[in-house]
Design a protein around this motif. Structure first.
Motif, PDB file in Angstrom:
ATOM      1  N   ARG A  41      10.490 -13.737  -7.299  1.00  0.00           N
ATOM      2  CA  ARG A  41      10.947 -13.281  -8.623  1.00  0.00           C
ATOM      3  C   ARG A  41      11.791 -12.088  -8.654  1.00  0.00           C
ATOM      4  O   ARG A  41      11.982 -11.627  -9.771  1.00  0.00           O
ATOM      5  CB  ARG A  41       9.887 -13.173  -9.545  1.00  0.00           C
ATOM      6  N   GLY A  42      11.635 -11.373  -7.569  1.00  0.00           N
ATOM      7  CA  GLY A  42      12.397 -10.097  -7.468  1.00  0.00           C
ATOM      8  C   GLY A  42      11.917  -9.223  -6.303  1.00  0.00           C
ATOM      9  O   GLY A  42      10.764  -9.246  -6.110  1.00  0.00           O
ATOM     10  N   CYS A  43      12.729  -8.592  -5.615  1.00  0.00           N
ATOM     11  CA  CYS A  43      12.523  -7.633  -4.558  1.00  0.00           C
ATOM     12  C   CYS A  43      13.492  -6.746  -4.153  1.00  0.00           C
ATOM     13  O   CYS A  43      14.583  -7.093  -4.092  1.00  0.00           O
ATOM     14  CB  CYS A  43      12.124  -8.505  -3.112  1.00  0.00           C
ATOM     15  N   ILE A  44      13.035  -5.352  -4.290  1.00  0.00           N
ATOM     16  CA  ILE A  44      13.895  -4.503  -4.232  1.00  0.00           C
ATOM     17  C   ILE A  44      12.925  -3.165  -3.470  1.00  0.00           C
ATOM     18  O   ILE A  44      12.022  -3.149  -3.841  1.00  0.00           O
ATOM     19  CB  ILE A  44      14.679  -3.804  -5.254  1.00  0.00           C
ATOM     20  N   GLY A  45      13.707  -2.376  -2.461  1.00  0.00           N
ATOM     21  CA  GLY A  45      13.003  -1.274  -1.959  1.00  0.00           C
ATOM     22  C   GLY A  45      14.127   0.015  -1.407  1.00  0.00           C
ATOM     23  O   GLY A  45      15.245  -0.373  -1.734  1.00  0.00           O
ATOM     24  N   THR A  46      13.694   0.534  -0.657  1.00  0.00           N
ATOM     25  CA  THR A  46      14.310   1.547  -0.170  1.00  0.00           C
ATOM     26  C   THR A  46      13.861   2.003   1.267  1.00  0.00           C
ATOM     27  O   THR A  46      12.756   1.636   1.614  1.00  0.00           O
ATOM     28  CB  THR A  46      14.257   2.841  -1.149  1.00  0.00           C
ATOM     29  N   PHE A  47      14.783   2.460   2.149  1.00  0.00           N
ATOM     30  CA  PHE A  47      14.503   3.079   3.383  1.00  0.00           C
ATOM     31  C   PHE A  47      14.508   4.633   3.436  1.00  0.00           C
ATOM     32  O   PHE A  47      14.119   5.168   4.306  1.00  0.00           O
ATOM     33  CB  PHE A  47      15.524   2.553   4.484  1.00  0.00           C
ATOM     34  N   GLU A  48      14.751   5.211   2.270  1.00  0.00           N
ATOM     35  CA  GLU A  48      14.557   6.717   2.180  1.00  0.00           C
ATOM     36  C   GLU A  48      13.044   6.840   1.586  1.00  0.00           C
ATOM     37  O   GLU A  48      12.628   6.119   0.949  1.00  0.00           O
ATOM     38  CB  GLU A  48      15.443   7.044   0.772  1.00  0.00           C
ATOM     39  N   LYS A  49      12.597   8.143   2.158  1.00  0.00           N
ATOM     40  CA  LYS A  49      11.189   8.349   1.778  1.00  0.00           C
ATOM     41  C   LYS A  49      11.144   8.742   0.677  1.00  0.00           C
ATOM     42  O   LYS A  49      11.747   9.451  -0.003  1.00  0.00           O
ATOM     43  CB  LYS A  49      10.727   9.555   2.762  1.00  0.00           C
ATOM     44  N   GLN A  50       9.852   8.199  -0.232  1.00  0.00           N
ATOM     45  CA  GLN A  50       9.684   8.426  -1.549  1.00  0.00           C
ATOM     46  C   GLN A  50       8.343   8.785  -1.695  1.00  0.00           C
ATOM     47  O   GLN A  50       7.445   8.300  -1.010  1.00  0.00           O
ATOM     48  CB  GLN A  50       9.596   7.103  -2.434  1.00  0.00           C
ATOM     49  N   LYS A  51       8.150   9.809  -2.607  1.00  0.00           N
ATOM     50  CA  LYS A  51       6.865  10.169  -2.983  1.00  0.00           C
ATOM     51  C   LYS A  51       6.099   8.794  -3.503  1.00  0.00           C
ATOM     52  O   LYS A  51       6.880   8.109  -4.344  1.00  0.00           O
ATOM     53  CB  LYS A  51       6.732  11.082  -4.117  1.00  0.00           C
ATOM     54  N   LEU A  52       4.879   8.421  -2.943  1.00  0.00           N
ATOM     55  CA  LEU A  52       4.472   7.141  -3.217  1.00  0.00           C
ATOM     56  C   LEU A  52       4.536   6.661  -4.646  1.00  0.00           C
ATOM     57  O   LEU A  52       4.927   5.510  -4.888  1.00  0.00           O
ATOM     58  CB  LEU A  52       3.291   7.109  -2.359  1.00  0.00           C
ATOM     59  N   LEU A 106       4.632  -0.788   2.838  1.00  0.00           N
ATOM     60  CA  LEU A 106       5.210   0.383   3.222  1.00  0.00           C
ATOM     61  C   LEU A 106       5.623   0.348   4.684  1.00  0.00           C
ATOM     62  O   LEU A 106       5.181  -0.414   5.673  1.00  0.00           O
ATOM     63  CB  LEU A 106       3.867   1.385   3.210  1.00  0.00           C
ATOM     64  N   LEU A 107       7.115   0.876   4.777  1.00  0.00           N
ATOM     65  CA  LEU A 107       7.447   0.595   6.088  1.00  0.00           C
ATOM     66  C   LEU A 107       7.555   1.858   6.963  1.00  0.00           C
ATOM     67  O   LEU A 107       7.287   2.984   6.544  1.00  0.00           O
ATOM     68  CB  LEU A 107       9.105   0.650   5.810  1.00  0.00           C
ATOM     69  N   THR A 108       7.409   1.375   8.240  1.00  0.00           N
ATOM     70  CA  THR A 108       7.060   2.687   9.337  1.00  0.00           C
ATOM     71  C   THR A 108       7.633   2.122  10.837  1.00  0.00           C
ATOM     72  O   THR A 108       8.113   0.955  10.785  1.00  0.00           O
ATOM     73  CB  THR A 108       5.350   2.659   9.440  1.00  0.00           C
ATOM     74  N   ASN A 109       7.604   2.987  11.773  1.00  0.00           N
ATOM     75  CA  ASN A 109       7.818   2.847  12.897  1.00  0.00           C
ATOM     76  C   ASN A 109       9.223   2.171  13.233  1.00  0.00           C
ATOM     77  O   ASN A 109       9.556   1.330  13.608  1.00  0.00           O
ATOM     78  CB  ASN A 109       6.947   1.807  13.703  1.00  0.00           C
ATOM     79  N   PHE A 110      10.332   3.019  12.871  1.00  0.00           N
ATOM     80  CA  PHE A 110      11.806   2.641  12.767  1.00  0.00           C
ATOM     81  C   PHE A 110      12.103   2.629  14.267  1.00  0.00           C
ATOM     82  O   PHE A 110      12.121   3.901  14.976  1.00  0.00           O
ATOM     83  CB  PHE A 110      12.285   3.299  11.787  1.00  0.00           C
ATOM     84  N   GLU A 111      12.867   1.661  14.825  1.00  0.00           N
ATOM     85  CA  GLU A 111      13.530   2.006  16.075  1.00  0.00           C
ATOM     86  C   GLU A 111      14.786   1.401  16.187  1.00  0.00           C
ATOM     87  O   GLU A 111      14.910   0.177  15.606  1.00  0.00           O
ATOM     88  CB  GLU A 111      12.646   1.197  17.023  1.00  0.00           C
ATOM     89  N   ASN A 112      15.763   1.724  16.983  1.00  0.00           N
ATOM     90  CA  ASN A 112      17.005   1.083  17.168  1.00  0.00           C
ATOM     91  C   ASN A 112      16.694   0.045  18.171  1.00  0.00           C
ATOM     92  O   ASN A 112      16.146   0.310  19.202  1.00  0.00           O
ATOM     93  CB  ASN A 112      18.203   2.076  17.600  1.00  0.00           C
ATOM     94  N   ALA A 113      17.104  -1.118  17.990  1.00  0.00           N
ATOM     95  CA  ALA A 113      16.981  -2.347  18.913  1.00  0.00           C
ATOM     96  C   ALA A 113      17.968  -2.460  19.963  1.00  0.00           C
ATOM     97  O   ALA A 113      19.052  -1.843  19.732  1.00  0.00           O
ATOM     98  CB  ALA A 113      17.065  -3.538  18.106  1.00  0.00           C
ATOM     99  N   LYS A 114      17.725  -2.604  21.261  1.00  0.00           N
ATOM    100  CA  LYS A 114      18.774  -2.696  22.271  1.00  0.00           C
ATOM    101  C   LYS A 114      19.997  -3.617  22.001  1.00  0.00           C
ATOM    102  O   LYS A 114      21.133  -3.504  22.470  1.00  0.00           O
ATOM    103  CB  LYS A 114      18.065  -3.170  23.749  1.00  0.00           C
ATOM    104  N   PRO A 148       9.207   5.257   2.862  1.00  0.00           N
ATOM    105  CA  PRO A 148      10.057   4.101   2.545  1.00  0.00           C
ATOM    106  C   PRO A 148       9.025   3.056   2.029  1.00  0.00           C
ATOM    107  O   PRO A 148       8.186   2.615   2.528  1.00  0.00           O
ATOM    108  CB  PRO A 148      10.759   3.541   3.717  1.00  0.00           C
ATOM    109  N   LEU A 149       9.655   2.167   0.891  1.00  0.00           N
ATOM    110  CA  LEU A 149       8.839   1.012   0.465  1.00  0.00           C
ATOM    111  C   LEU A 149       9.457   0.081  -0.255  1.00  0.00           C
ATOM    112  O   LEU A 149      10.826   0.157  -0.431  1.00  0.00           O
ATOM    113  CB  LEU A 149       7.739   1.553  -0.448  1.00  0.00           C
ATOM    114  N   PHE A 150       9.052  -1.252  -0.341  1.00  0.00           N
ATOM    115  CA  PHE A 150       9.637  -2.391  -1.036  1.00  0.00           C
ATOM    116  C   PHE A 150       8.564  -2.937  -2.076  1.00  0.00           C
ATOM    117  O   PHE A 150       7.277  -2.814  -1.682  1.00  0.00           O
ATOM    118  CB  PHE A 150       9.903  -3.470  -0.151  1.00  0.00           C
ATOM    119  N   VAL A 151       8.847  -3.350  -3.035  1.00  0.00           N
ATOM    120  CA  VAL A 151       8.105  -3.807  -4.115  1.00  0.00           C
ATOM    121  C   VAL A 151       8.625  -5.384  -4.150  1.00  0.00           C
ATOM    122  O   VAL A 151       9.721  -5.273  -4.674  1.00  0.00           O
ATOM    123  CB  VAL A 151       8.146  -3.124  -5.451  1.00  0.00           C
ATOM    124  N   SER A 152       7.859  -6.421  -4.226  1.00  0.00           N
ATOM    125  CA  SER A 152       8.489  -7.722  -4.472  1.00  0.00           C
ATOM    126  C   SER A 152       7.468  -8.555  -5.353  1.00  0.00           C
ATOM    127  O   SER A 152       6.306  -8.229  -5.397  1.00  0.00           O
ATOM    128  CB  SER A 152       8.638  -8.401  -3.248  1.00  0.00           C
TER     129      SER A 152
END
Length: 199
Positions: free
Chosen positions: A57-68, A103-111, A41-45
């Motif tokens: 000036r702009g920021c969009i990304g996704t939580f879906e895994k993408q080929k880099l 580049l987004l990593t280590n996803f966890e559901n918070a308490k 998953p990644l964001f570009v800003s």
């Protein structure tokens, strides 16, 4: 953290994607073999840097895994030209442009809605059909505490009312970490020996 870290070369691919749209020839930057095979998953800003001011000036990304490489190109175009908060990027703006890749990593559901660390975690909230996200650097850059961050994020999601305890306790929060790198377009030109670029 993921074994793949954000690199300057990834920001170069974003800048090259802009050059392609503006019909400018360039020598493509290559990722390593490991990076090329990775899906994340990644964001570009993009930020405008002018007179010591740093303006989004702009920021969009996704939580879906993408080929880099594909993901970098896709979300460069979305962040530069299809972020509904901003007008499409113009070539003349490149001289003041900074690109960041996260580049987004280590996803966890918070308490609960407070179960995350400022500066370490990005957060994604969902409640009452509202949802929104902030990357890890957003709250520290604006000197927000956790509650203020949640309030701003609820506003970003479109929630207009006050957040009372009942609503706060309905928030589902997912926390994550990010490997982030930024570079300036002018530094990219130097690195690629493109000093003859015409804005």
């Amino acid at each position: 953290m993921s074994s793949i870290e954000a690199t300057l070369e990834m920001t170069y691919i974003c800048f090259e994607t802009l050059l392609e749209i503006f019909d400018y020839k360039y020598e493509p930057t290559k990722l390593t073999e490991k990076e090329s095979k990775s899906k994340l998953p990644l964001f570009v800003s993009f930020h405008k840097i002018k007179e010591n001011k740093n303006t989004l000036r702009g920021c969009i990304g996704t939580f879906e895994k993408q080929k880099l490489e594909e993901g970098l190109k896709k979300y460069t175009k979305k962040a530069a030209f299809h972020d509904s908060r901003f007008k499409p990027l113009k070539k003349s703006e490149l001289k003041n442009l900074e690109c960041s890749v996260s580049l987004l990593t280590n996803f966890e559901n918070a308490k609960n809605y407070l179960d995350w660390e400022l500066g370490k975690h990005g957060i994604r909230i969902e409640f009452l059909n509202y949802h929104a996200t902030y990357l890890p650097h957003v709250a520290p850059n604006r000197s927000w505490d956790k509650i203020t961050t949640i309030q701003h994020l609820a506003r970003k999601a479109g929630f207009k009312k006050d957040l009372n305890d009942n609503i706060l306790n309905q928030i589902k929060l997912e926390k994550f970490q990010a490997s982030k790198i930024s570079s300036l377009f002018l530094d990219f030109l130097k690195a690629k020996k493109m000093d003859n670029f015409e804005f």
